[in-house]
Motif scaffolding. Structure first.
Motif, mmCIF file in Angstrom:
data_model
loop_
_atom_site.group_PDB
_atom_site.id
_atom_site.type_symbol
_atom_site.label_atom_id
_atom_site.label_comp_id
_atom_site.label_asym_id
_atom_site.label_seq_id
_atom_site.Cartn_x
_atom_site.Cartn_y
_atom_site.Cartn_z
ATOM 1 N N ASN A 1 87.396 26.281 48.325
ATOM 2 C CA ASN A 1 88.668 26.448 47.602
ATOM 3 C C ASN A 1 89.854 26.261 48.558
ATOM 4 O OD1 ASN A 1 87.524 27.113 45.031
ATOM 5 N ND2 ASN A 1 87.024 29.121 45.856
ATOM 6 N N PRO A 2 90.062 25.041 49.093
ATOM 7 C CA PRO A 2 91.090 24.865 50.118
ATOM 8 C C PRO A 2 92.513 24.965 49.600
ATOM 9 C CG PRO A 2 90.137 22.746 49.562
ATOM 10 C CD PRO A 2 89.351 23.783 48.818
ATOM 11 N N PHE A 3 92.710 24.816 48.288
ATOM 12 C CA PHE A 3 94.068 24.760 47.745
ATOM 13 C C PHE A 3 94.452 26.015 46.972
ATOM 14 C CE2 PHE A 3 92.206 20.522 47.961
ATOM 15 C CZ PHE A 3 93.012 19.995 48.955
ATOM 16 N N SER A 4 93.663 27.075 47.108
ATOM 17 C CA SER A 4 93.936 28.291 46.342
ATOM 18 C C SER A 4 95.231 28.971 46.770
ATOM 19 C CB SER A 4 92.759 29.256 46.444
ATOM 20 O OG SER A 4 92.514 29.581 47.798
ATOM 21 N N LYS A 5 95.735 28.644 47.971
ATOM 22 C CA LYS A 5 96.972 29.267 48.456
ATOM 23 C C LYS A 5 98.102 28.254 48.613
ATOM 24 C CE LYS A 5 94.413 32.838 50.905
ATOM 25 N NZ LYS A 5 94.054 33.432 52.186
ATOM 26 N N MET A 6 98.048 27.148 47.852
ATOM 27 C CA MET A 6 99.068 26.104 47.971
ATOM 28 C C MET A 6 100.433 26.613 47.544
ATOM 29 S SD MET A 6 98.914 22.896 48.999
ATOM 30 C CE MET A 6 99.683 21.717 47.939
ATOM 31 N N ASP A 7 101.460 26.217 48.310
ATOM 32 C CA ASP A 7 102.846 26.522 47.991
ATOM 33 C C ASP A 7 103.438 25.286 47.307
ATOM 34 O OD1 ASP A 7 105.546 27.010 47.910
ATOM 35 O OD2 ASP A 7 105.790 27.231 50.076
ATOM 36 N N TYR A 8 103.769 25.403 46.029
ATOM 37 C CA TYR A 8 104.292 24.270 45.278
ATOM 38 C C TYR A 8 105.814 24.302 45.149
ATOM 39 C CZ TYR A 8 99.497 23.149 44.126
ATOM 40 O OH TYR A 8 98.180 22.812 44.221
ATOM 41 N N SER A 9 106.492 25.076 46.006
ATOM 42 C CA SER A 9 107.947 25.148 45.911
ATOM 43 C C SER A 9 108.603 23.842 46.359
ATOM 44 C CB SER A 9 108.484 26.320 46.736
ATOM 45 O OG SER A 9 108.150 26.140 48.102
ATOM 46 N N LYS A 10 107.958 23.091 47.263
ATOM 47 C CA LYS A 10 108.475 21.783 47.707
ATOM 48 C C LYS A 10 107.343 20.784 47.571
ATOM 49 C CE LYS A 10 110.774 19.424 51.444
ATOM 50 N NZ LYS A 10 110.250 18.855 52.647
ATOM 51 N N LEU A 11 107.462 19.880 46.608
ATOM 52 C CA LEU A 11 106.384 18.938 46.341
ATOM 53 C C LEU A 11 106.579 17.664 47.145
ATOM 54 C CD1 LEU A 11 106.116 19.558 42.526
ATOM 55 C CD2 LEU A 11 104.557 20.332 44.286
ATOM 56 N N PRO A 12 105.491 17.035 47.564
ATOM 57 C CA PRO A 12 105.590 15.928 48.525
ATOM 58 C C PRO A 12 106.022 14.608 47.909
ATOM 59 C CG PRO A 12 103.316 16.269 47.900
ATOM 60 C CD PRO A 12 104.102 17.364 47.241
ATOM 61 N N SER A 13 106.522 13.724 48.773
ATOM 62 C CA SER A 13 106.738 12.331 48.410
ATOM 63 C C SER A 13 105.456 11.567 48.700
ATOM 64 C CB SER A 13 107.861 11.718 49.251
ATOM 65 O OG SER A 13 109.090 12.300 48.931
ATOM 66 N N ILE A 14 105.262 10.474 47.965
ATOM 67 C CA ILE A 14 104.113 9.601 48.167
ATOM 68 C C ILE A 14 104.673 8.263 48.637
ATOM 69 C CG2 ILE A 14 102.135 8.488 47.060
ATOM 70 C CD1 ILE A 14 102.494 10.835 44.891
ATOM 71 N N ILE A 15 104.187 7.773 49.788
ATOM 72 C CA ILE A 15 104.712 6.529 50.341
ATOM 73 C C ILE A 15 103.565 5.553 50.602
ATOM 74 C CG2 ILE A 15 106.750 7.601 51.383
ATOM 75 C CD1 ILE A 15 105.295 7.460 54.107
ATOM 76 N N LEU A 16 103.907 4.299 50.855
ATOM 77 C CA LEU A 16 102.913 3.261 51.117
ATOM 78 C C LEU A 16 102.965 2.870 52.584
ATOM 79 C CD1 LEU A 16 100.840 1.408 49.657
ATOM 80 C CD2 LEU A 16 102.693 -0.236 49.357
ATOM 81 N N ASP A 17 101.806 2.825 53.224
ATOM 82 C CA ASP A 17 101.662 2.337 54.602
ATOM 83 C C ASP A 17 102.556 3.066 55.607
ATOM 84 O OD1 ASP A 17 99.642 0.450 54.142
ATOM 85 O OD2 ASP A 17 101.094 -0.992 53.407
ATOM 86 N N ASN A 18 102.693 4.372 55.450
ATOM 87 C CA ASN A 18 103.484 5.183 56.379
ATOM 88 C C ASN A 18 104.927 4.707 56.535
ATOM 89 O OD1 ASN A 18 101.852 7.270 57.031
ATOM 90 N ND2 ASN A 18 101.042 6.400 58.903
ATOM 91 N N ASP A 19 105.439 4.019 55.538
ATOM 92 C CA ASP A 19 106.796 3.497 55.588
ATOM 93 C C ASP A 19 107.657 4.318 54.632
ATOM 94 O OD1 ASP A 19 109.170 2.073 55.368
ATOM 95 O OD2 ASP A 19 108.188 0.114 55.343
ATOM 96 N N THR A 20 108.524 5.152 55.187
ATOM 97 C CA THR A 20 109.309 6.060 54.339
ATOM 98 C C THR A 20 110.309 5.321 53.448
ATOM 99 O OG1 THR A 20 110.804 6.438 56.203
ATOM 100 C CG2 THR A 20 109.079 8.081 55.824
ATOM 101 N N SER A 21 110.520 4.020 53.691
ATOM 102 C CA SER A 21 111.381 3.255 52.784
ATOM 103 C C SER A 21 110.587 2.749 51.584
ATOM 104 C CB SER A 21 112.030 2.074 53.521
ATOM 105 O OG SER A 21 111.068 1.085 53.829
ATOM 106 N N LYS A 22 109.255 2.862 51.637
ATOM 107 C CA LYS A 22 108.401 2.409 50.533
ATOM 108 C C LYS A 22 107.885 3.615 49.748
ATOM 109 C CE LYS A 22 106.632 -1.828 52.652
ATOM 110 N NZ LYS A 22 105.374 -2.471 53.089
#
Length: 162
Positions: free
Chosen positions: A56-77
């Motif tokens: 159960n690795p996500f039982s203590k997840m903090d959802y107050s700040k949700l992540p961005s999803i990017i392509l190829d480690n490029d923050t402009s993508k």
């Protein structure tokens, strides 16, 4: 700022019959590569540090700040932000992933992602997290076995192509 960067070698990412993109990022019991980093890193920079998730690795997840999803480690993508109506977080105590609902096919980054999925060029998914408590035990071969206690927060998800 220090990240623990987790790498899933064989990501389950696909386009379903409705044209939505679904990615299972991690699930309990998986083994993942990890590296402590200050910045975004290339896949080739990983060494052979492996860690095991509890069930159960996500039982203590903090959802107050949700992540961005990017392509190829490029923050402009940016593929999407988790607080965007197009992105659905697929989560439970035992699994974490995301879905992109009706992806915007006019967006160049989205076109690149869809093309990579269809041509089987997704290589891995990286997750950048600030809070990853980990314990370590030495095995009989002198190699440490790392156990992730839980995932506290995920800051960024990168989908990497070949």
């Amino acid at each position: 700022m220090k990240y623990t960067t987790l790498l899933q070698d064989k990501p389950a990412i696909k386009i379903n019959k409705d044209g939505n993109i679904v990615a299972k990022v991690f699930k309990g019991g998986d083994k993942v590569k990890f590296k402590k980093t200050d910045t975004l890193i290339e896949i080739s920079e990983y060494d052979n540090n492996y860690a095991s998730f509890p069930m159960n690795p996500f039982s203590k997840m903090d959802y107050s700040k949700l992540p961005s999803i990017i392509l190829d480690n490029d923050t402009s993508k940016v593929v999407g932000k988790a607080n965007n109506k197009r992105v659905t977080i697929v989560e439970g105590d035992n699994i974490y992933g995301f879905g992109l609902i009706t992806p915007d096919e006019n967006n160049e980054t989205m076109k690149s992602l869809i093309s990579a999925i269809r041509s089987n060029r997704i290589e891995s998914i990286q997750v950048y997290s600030l809070r990853v408590p980990m314990s370590s035990n030495s095995s009989s071969h002198g190699k440490d076995t790392n156990f992730i206690t839980n995932i506290g927060m995920i800051n960024l998800i990168s989908i990497n192509t070949k």
